[in-house]
Design a protein around this motif. Sequence first.
Motif, PDB file in Angstrom:
ATOM      1  N   LEU A  69       0.799  -1.225   0.000  1.00  0.00           N
ATOM      2  CA  LEU A  69       0.000   0.000   0.000  1.00  0.00           C
ATOM      3  C   LEU A  69       0.830   1.272   0.000  1.00  0.00           C
ATOM      4  O   LEU A  69       1.893   1.336   0.618  1.00  0.00           O
ATOM      5  CB  LEU A  69      -0.912   0.017   1.229  1.00  0.00           C
ATOM      6  N   ARG A  70       0.288   2.299  -0.683  1.00  0.00           N
ATOM      7  CA  ARG A  70       0.880   3.616  -0.547  1.00  0.00           C
ATOM      8  C   ARG A  70      -0.201   4.673  -0.695  1.00  0.00           C
ATOM      9  O   ARG A  70      -1.222   4.446  -1.338  1.00  0.00           O
ATOM     10  CB  ARG A  70       1.982   3.824  -1.596  1.00  0.00           C
ATOM     11  N   ASN A 107      -1.629   7.439  -2.489  1.00  0.00           N
ATOM     12  CA  ASN A 107      -1.394   7.950  -3.834  1.00  0.00           C
ATOM     13  C   ASN A 107      -2.047   9.314  -4.079  1.00  0.00           C
ATOM     14  O   ASN A 107      -2.401   9.666  -5.193  1.00  0.00           O
ATOM     15  CB  ASN A 107      -1.869   6.941  -4.887  1.00  0.00           C
ATOM     16  N   VAL A 117      -9.361  -1.695   4.747  1.00  0.00           N
ATOM     17  CA  VAL A 117      -8.769  -0.365   4.803  1.00  0.00           C
ATOM     18  C   VAL A 117      -9.619   0.595   3.991  1.00  0.00           C
ATOM     19  O   VAL A 117      -9.992   0.290   2.856  1.00  0.00           O
ATOM     20  CB  VAL A 117      -7.349  -0.348   4.190  1.00  0.00           C
ATOM     21  N   ASP A 118      -9.878   1.768   4.547  1.00  0.00           N
ATOM     22  CA  ASP A 118     -10.653   2.774   3.836  1.00  0.00           C
ATOM     23  C   ASP A 118      -9.695   3.692   3.088  1.00  0.00           C
ATOM     24  O   ASP A 118      -9.028   4.539   3.685  1.00  0.00           O
ATOM     25  CB  ASP A 118     -11.495   3.577   4.824  1.00  0.00           C
ATOM     26  N   PHE A 119      -9.641   3.523   1.770  1.00  0.00           N
ATOM     27  CA  PHE A 119      -8.753   4.317   0.950  1.00  0.00           C
ATOM     28  C   PHE A 119      -9.516   5.288   0.059  1.00  0.00           C
ATOM     29  O   PHE A 119      -8.978   5.764  -0.941  1.00  0.00           O
ATOM     30  CB  PHE A 119      -7.880   3.396   0.074  1.00  0.00           C
ATOM     31  N   THR A 120     -10.768   5.570   0.439  1.00  0.00           N
ATOM     32  CA  THR A 120     -11.533   6.484  -0.399  1.00  0.00           C
ATOM     33  C   THR A 120     -10.972   7.887  -0.245  1.00  0.00           C
ATOM     34  O   THR A 120     -10.580   8.306   0.843  1.00  0.00           O
ATOM     35  CB  THR A 120     -13.021   6.502  -0.012  1.00  0.00           C
ATOM     36  N   MET A 121     -10.904   8.606  -1.341  1.00  0.00           N
ATOM     37  CA  MET A 121     -10.483  10.000  -1.259  1.00  0.00           C
ATOM     38  C   MET A 121     -11.251  10.838  -2.266  1.00  0.00           C
ATOM     39  O   MET A 121     -11.802  10.320  -3.236  1.00  0.00           O
ATOM     40  CB  MET A 121      -8.969  10.141  -1.443  1.00  0.00           C
ATOM     41  N   GLU A 122     -11.313  12.135  -2.005  1.00  0.00           N
ATOM     42  CA  GLU A 122     -12.066  13.036  -2.868  1.00  0.00           C
ATOM     43  C   GLU A 122     -11.289  13.318  -4.146  1.00  0.00           C
ATOM     44  O   GLU A 122     -10.065  13.171  -4.201  1.00  0.00           O
ATOM     45  CB  GLU A 122     -12.348  14.350  -2.138  1.00  0.00           C
ATOM     46  N   GLU A 123     -12.005  13.732  -5.148  1.00  0.00           N
ATOM     47  CA  GLU A 123     -11.422  14.056  -6.444  1.00  0.00           C
ATOM     48  C   GLU A 123     -10.294  15.070  -6.315  1.00  0.00           C
ATOM     49  O   GLU A 123      -9.252  14.968  -6.972  1.00  0.00           O
ATOM     50  CB  GLU A 123     -12.551  14.604  -7.336  1.00  0.00           C
ATOM     51  N   CYS A 174      -6.747  13.886  -5.429  1.00  0.00           N
ATOM     52  CA  CYS A 174      -6.064  12.938  -6.313  1.00  0.00           C
ATOM     53  C   CYS A 174      -4.981  13.574  -7.148  1.00  0.00           C
ATOM     54  O   CYS A 174      -4.993  14.778  -7.424  1.00  0.00           O
ATOM     55  CB  CYS A 174      -7.059  12.296  -7.271  1.00  0.00           C
ATOM     56  N   GLU A 175      -4.094  12.714  -7.616  1.00  0.00           N
ATOM     57  CA  GLU A 175      -3.044  13.163  -8.513  1.00  0.00           C
ATOM     58  C   GLU A 175      -3.661  13.686  -9.798  1.00  0.00           C
ATOM     59  O   GLU A 175      -4.645  13.142 -10.296  1.00  0.00           O
ATOM     60  CB  GLU A 175      -2.116  11.986  -8.857  1.00  0.00           C
ATOM     61  N   ASN A 176      -3.013  14.716 -10.346  1.00  0.00           N
ATOM     62  CA  ASN A 176      -3.504  15.247 -11.597  1.00  0.00           C
ATOM     63  C   ASN A 176      -3.006  14.380 -12.750  1.00  0.00           C
ATOM     64  O   ASN A 176      -1.903  13.869 -12.698  1.00  0.00           O
ATOM     65  CB  ASN A 176      -2.974  16.678 -11.772  1.00  0.00           C
ATOM     66  N   LEU A 202      -9.430  -6.957   1.497  1.00  0.00           N
ATOM     67  CA  LEU A 202     -10.348  -5.973   0.920  1.00  0.00           C
ATOM     68  C   LEU A 202      -9.952  -4.523   1.183  1.00  0.00           C
ATOM     69  O   LEU A 202      -9.473  -4.177   2.263  1.00  0.00           O
ATOM     70  CB  LEU A 202     -11.756  -6.203   1.483  1.00  0.00           C
ATOM     71  N   HIS A 220     -11.580  -0.531   0.724  1.00  0.00           N
ATOM     72  CA  HIS A 220     -12.681   0.339   0.360  1.00  0.00           C
ATOM     73  C   HIS A 220     -12.083   1.476  -0.448  1.00  0.00           C
ATOM     74  O   HIS A 220     -11.315   2.281   0.076  1.00  0.00           O
ATOM     75  CB  HIS A 220     -13.373   0.856   1.638  1.00  0.00           C
ATOM     76  N   HIS A 221     -12.425   1.523  -1.738  1.00  0.00           N
ATOM     77  CA  HIS A 221     -11.648   2.416  -2.603  1.00  0.00           C
ATOM     78  C   HIS A 221     -12.376   2.693  -3.914  1.00  0.00           C
ATOM     79  O   HIS A 221     -13.082   1.830  -4.440  1.00  0.00           O
ATOM     80  CB  HIS A 221     -10.300   1.741  -2.868  1.00  0.00           C
ATOM     81  N   ASP A 222     -12.206   3.881  -4.450  1.00  0.00           N
ATOM     82  CA  ASP A 222     -12.793   4.291  -5.721  1.00  0.00           C
ATOM     83  C   ASP A 222     -11.721   4.197  -6.801  1.00  0.00           C
ATOM     84  O   ASP A 222     -10.739   4.923  -6.766  1.00  0.00           O
ATOM     85  CB  ASP A 222     -13.307   5.730  -5.567  1.00  0.00           C
ATOM     86  N   PRO A 229      -3.850   2.604  -5.135  1.00  0.00           N
ATOM     87  CA  PRO A 229      -2.881   3.041  -4.117  1.00  0.00           C
ATOM     88  C   PRO A 229      -1.852   1.973  -3.752  1.00  0.00           C
ATOM     89  O   PRO A 229      -1.782   1.535  -2.603  1.00  0.00           O
ATOM     90  CB  PRO A 229      -3.785   3.362  -2.926  1.00  0.00           C
ATOM     91  N   PHE A 230      -1.060   1.552  -4.715  1.00  0.00           N
ATOM     92  CA  PHE A 230      -0.066   0.519  -4.443  1.00  0.00           C
ATOM     93  C   PHE A 230       1.296   0.942  -4.953  1.00  0.00           C
ATOM     94  O   PHE A 230       1.407   1.777  -5.856  1.00  0.00           O
ATOM     95  CB  PHE A 230      -0.469  -0.798  -5.121  1.00  0.00           C
ATOM     96  N   LYS A 241     -10.874  11.742 -17.437  1.00  0.00           N
ATOM     97  CA  LYS A 241      -9.766  11.947 -16.506  1.00  0.00           C
ATOM     98  C   LYS A 241      -9.638  10.763 -15.565  1.00  0.00           C
ATOM     99  O   LYS A 241      -8.538  10.252 -15.327  1.00  0.00           O
ATOM    100  CB  LYS A 241     -10.014  13.234 -15.713  1.00  0.00           C
ATOM    101  N   ARG A 252      -6.581   8.216 -15.236  1.00  0.00           N
ATOM    102  CA  ARG A 252      -5.896   8.046 -13.950  1.00  0.00           C
ATOM    103  C   ARG A 252      -5.878   6.585 -13.534  1.00  0.00           C
ATOM    104  O   ARG A 252      -4.867   6.066 -13.073  1.00  0.00           O
ATOM    105  CB  ARG A 252      -6.581   8.886 -12.877  1.00  0.00           C
TER     106      ARG A 252
END
Lengths: 135, 333
Positions: free
Chosen positions: A9-10, A12, A121-127, A130-132, B147, B149-151, B157-158, B187, B191
């Motif tokens: 994991l990282r 991003n 793991v909760d990796f949700t993030m807002e737009e 995020c990286e461009n 698992l 939770h990710h969009d 994210p690796f 976009k 990405r």
Amino acid sequence: MRLLTHNTLRNNSAEANGKGYPLKISAVEVRVDDASEVGTDSEREIAFVKGILDMLDWKILVKAAAELGLNTLPPTLNENLVNDDNFLRALYHVLMNVHLVKGMLTCPDTGREFPVTDGTVDFTMEEDECENVRY
Amino acid sequence: MSRPESTGHASIFYNEKEAKKYDSSSRMIGVQKEITERAIELLRLPAVSEKPSFILDVGCGSGLSGKVLEEHGHIWVGCDISRDMLNVANERMENKRMDVQRRHADSSKDHQMETHSDDDDDDNASSDEDEEDESSNMRNSASTGDLLHHDMGTGLPFRPATFDACISISALQWLCYSNSKSQIPKKRLTRFFSSLYQVLRRGGRAVLQFYPETAEQAVLISECAAKVGFAGGVVVDYPNSAKAKKHYLVLTFDKAYKAPQGLSDSSLMGKSHQVRVDKGNGLRSKDAKRSVRKKNRGKTKDWILQKKQTQRNKGRDVRPDTSYTGRKRRDKF
């Protein structure tokens, strides 16, 4: 979340600027499955570990295991260990059967937190985090 | 029929109720299992006996595809945008783990545990003919999936060069719909593909099955993938059947890769019907396919008893099984 997964994991987000690992673990609940209880197939396990050994970041693994309360991993790998089937099987157990059920992962570069609940793991993030990309 | 993607955000469509419904529909389970098997076939992974693969499952949902990966002996990490779907997946994995522990504890007896989840029943019924020793061995081990939770539109994210392969079943098209002002499909697609390029090991491959609403969508998806450097192509199975048609985006690093021929109706009809693929085949091939797929299912007594058991497991009221169950009725027609 297994130790194997944590190793990959990282963070991003744009802020992390291409790095964002290793994620620091603060553990609230850890579960270790008994190898004999979850079923074993030693040939398969050894083959798998051999295959991913070059992908694993050993330093990250040792530190993460310690953060989960496991201090038995050697600090570095050497020729002898890598060819020792018993070591490889034990490594499989550490990578696959140690689960962070509840806790928090923190990015070392930005401090961003990723909660872990129910082993997920909760990796949700807002737009806007995020990286461009050029599209 | 409206597409789920047009009703809103994926995590809203796949809410708790929908997630449970999805995961308990035996038809859905069967379809997703078939698609996953086909995707694994297209991946051309090294034999598990040589080396189990470390696979990323994008849009893993309730873990139906992950289960197939496990049965093949692979280790996987799944990500999905719907927490409710992930909760169902978690429950399934928990149940499997406790089941294995119980079996291990009772290892002296020849104990066939009926688990709470329906899918095991359906699996036993429909895949008996195909079941290899591999698969039954895998059933005696706990899940090898993890698992997230990710969009997927936010990028994977690796660390670079982590996974041996990637699959995605019926998820990619969600990226084509924007659910807020800040979401731009092209976009997000770029990405996603750009991050996929990074996290796959060289020599790795991705097979992403998706449902394009229009030809433009299929083109948009393929172009975004090509732009980031992937080689590959789209394999279309059963192109003449509206229902059975499936699109698989196969991505590789190997510029010399040639996408294989998609499965077609004629391949199902047996040796004597090799050639014809015209409009009339659409319907006929579906029946042929059905009979090949379900292998003389009909409405035999065995099928009735099994179906009743499935319904009981779902908690529905079912008449008890008697000697009259499935008896031959007077011909009405």
